[in-house]
Design an enzyme around this catalytic site. Structure first.
Site, PDB file in Angstrom:
ATOM      1  N   HIS A  10       0.962  -1.175   0.062  1.00 15.36           N
ATOM      2  CA  HIS A  10      -0.065   0.044   0.264  1.00 15.36           C
ATOM      3  C   HIS A  10       0.936   1.196  -0.060  1.00 15.36           C
ATOM      4  O   HIS A  10       0.408   2.306  -0.645  1.00 15.36           O
ATOM      5  CB  HIS A  10      -0.990   0.012   1.234  1.00 15.36           C
TER       6      HIS A  10
ATOM      7  N   ASP B 113      -8.319   4.055  -7.280  1.00 15.35           N
ATOM      8  CA  ASP B 113      -7.715   4.667  -8.238  1.00 15.35           C
ATOM      9  C   ASP B 113      -8.655   5.326  -8.960  1.00 15.35           C
ATOM     10  O   ASP B 113      -8.206   5.504 -10.429  1.00 15.35           O
ATOM     11  CB  ASP B 113      -7.059   3.498  -8.875  1.00 15.35           C
TER      12      ASP B 113
END
Length: 434
Positions: free
Chosen positions: A316, A346
């Site tokens: 991450h 995203d």
């Protein structure tokens, strides 16, 4: 510390209000004038009554004297002597007519000539506003041998009364003017502390300056009122300062909370909530209270390619680095009026207002894709991150926020199916759901 007697532009602009001094002066002069007028009227009535009674008594005495003088001439039927006696009394001021009648009712003598045709009345006394009329018996040795009618006017008395009334009105008016000036001066001096306190209250109300204080001249009722007023101002000043401090703190806290609520903490871009609010506002501005939009609004729905691979393989932390860098690159190719949002994960959205030609937005989509596809080095490795873009326009593809989102999302999935790292415009044939 400012004084209560200082003037200021705010005080000069205050609307002119009725003055307490003027009201008290007007009330005092009104009461004084009414009292003087009633007194003058009562005095005039008393004077008039006294003068009329004096004239009436004098007329009765003169008529009785004339009747006694007429008795011998009337007894001998001497008309010349009777008329001479009447003429002798005619020089009395106000006397209008003298008529002598015999017991049978015939006119024996009269003065002036026109008095002989005047109507006769046996009423012994008749008094009116304009004059009096007396009927006096003419007697000789206790026997009535005729009657004397005496008519006299009150013209002189009425003229005297009118002159007295005019003089009294002049004196009363002059007295009221002098009293008004004197009362205004004395009341202004007596009410000066109250007037200063009133002006201070007006200044405080207009300027909201609670640091002002009223001067305390004497320890009387007004002085104690000024002290209480100053104490109230001190309490209000402290309360006002505390309240302003609390409001400033709450405003700063509110601004910070608003920033947190509308900003993405990772990229610093506006978040989904800010996107929804901005989209609603732009639709309101475009429609102008229900009218058809006259300008185009473009929505670019952006989804990163291969982001999940980088996030799963490198962790991450690497994914966050990619998001921050991609956000910086896309922001670098935008205009100042364009707004880029991170919707989550995203997914990004770009709102472009005042669109003249759709081709300009397509060129912008190409620049965004090119900026994202630049080599991206993460942990020493070049990551194949790209971007797929779906374009939708208002009013070409949608007329409300929800349909615009669906159209842009469908166009983005069409670009994904076309091979990623590209863009597609929304069309009527595109499915709404992926």
């Amino acid at each position: 510390m400012p004084s209560a007697t200082d003037s200021s532009p705010a005080e000069a602009r205050l609307p002119r209000r009725p003055s307490l001094v003027r009201r008290l002066t007007r009330l005092s002069v009104t009461v004084m004038g009414a009292t003087l007028m009633l007194t003058a009227l009562a005095l005039a009535a008393w004077v008039y009554h006294s003068l009329r009674e004096a004239q009436l008594k004098s007329a009765e005495q003169s008529a009785q004297l004339l009747a006694e003088n007429l008795a011998p001439a009337l007894a001998f039927h001497d008309r010349e002597a009777t008329r001479d006696a009447l003429v002798a009394f005619s020089r009395r001021e106000g006397l209008q007519a003298l008529v002598v009648r015999e017991p049978a009712g015939d006119t024996f003598a009269h003065w002036p000539d026109a008095a002989g045709s005047a109507p006769w009345s046996d009423a012994p006394r008749r008094v009116g506003w304009q004059g009096l009329r007396l009927v006096v018996p003419v007697q000789l040795q206790g026997e009535r041998i005729g009657s004397l009618a005496w008519t006299e006017s009150f013209d002189a008395l009425n003229d005297t009364l009118l002159r007295l009334a005019a003089g009294a009105l002049f004196v009363v008016g002059l007295s009221l003017v002098g009293a008004s000036l004197l009362l205004r001066w004395t009341q202004r001096r007596a009410l000066a502390p109250l007037i200063a306190l009133s002006r201070l209250a007006e200044r405080v109300a207009s300027s909201q300056d609670y640091s002002l204080r009223a001067p305390v001249r004497e320890q009387d009722e007004v002085g104690r009122l000024a002290e209480r007023f100053n104490g109230m101002l001190r309490r209000i000043q402290v309360w006002h300062e505390d309240m302003n401090q609390q409001l400033d703190q709450e405003r700063q806290s509110g601004q910070a909370m608003q920033q947190l609520a509308h900003r993405d903490t990772l990229t610093g871009l506006p978040n989904r909530l800010a996107f929804e609010l901005t989209l609603e506002r732009l639709f309101v501005d475009l429609h102008h209270a229900g009218q058809v939009p006259t300008q185009r609004l473009a929505l670019l729905f952006i989804d990163l390619d291969n982001f999940k691979t980088v996030n799963d393989r490198l962790g991450h932390g690497a994914g966050d680095t990619v998001l921050v860098e991609v956000s910086r690159r896309m922001s670098g190719v935008l205009r100042a009026s364009d707004t880029l949002f991170r919707l989550g994960g995203d997914e990004f959205a770009l709102l472009v207002s005042d669109v003249a030609e759709p081709e300009a937005v397509e060129q912008l989509a190409s620049r965004l894709i090119a900026a994202v596809r630049e080599p991206l080095l993460i942990q020493g490795e070049v990551q194949p991150v790209g971007a797929t873009v779906g374009l939708a326009f208002v009013p070409d593809d949608a007329t409300d926020p929800q349909s615009l989102l669906h159209a842009a999302d469908a166009a983005m999935y069409a670009a994904k199916h076309a091979g990623k790292n590209t863009y597609r415009r929304a069309t009527r044939s595109l499915p709404v759901d992926p």
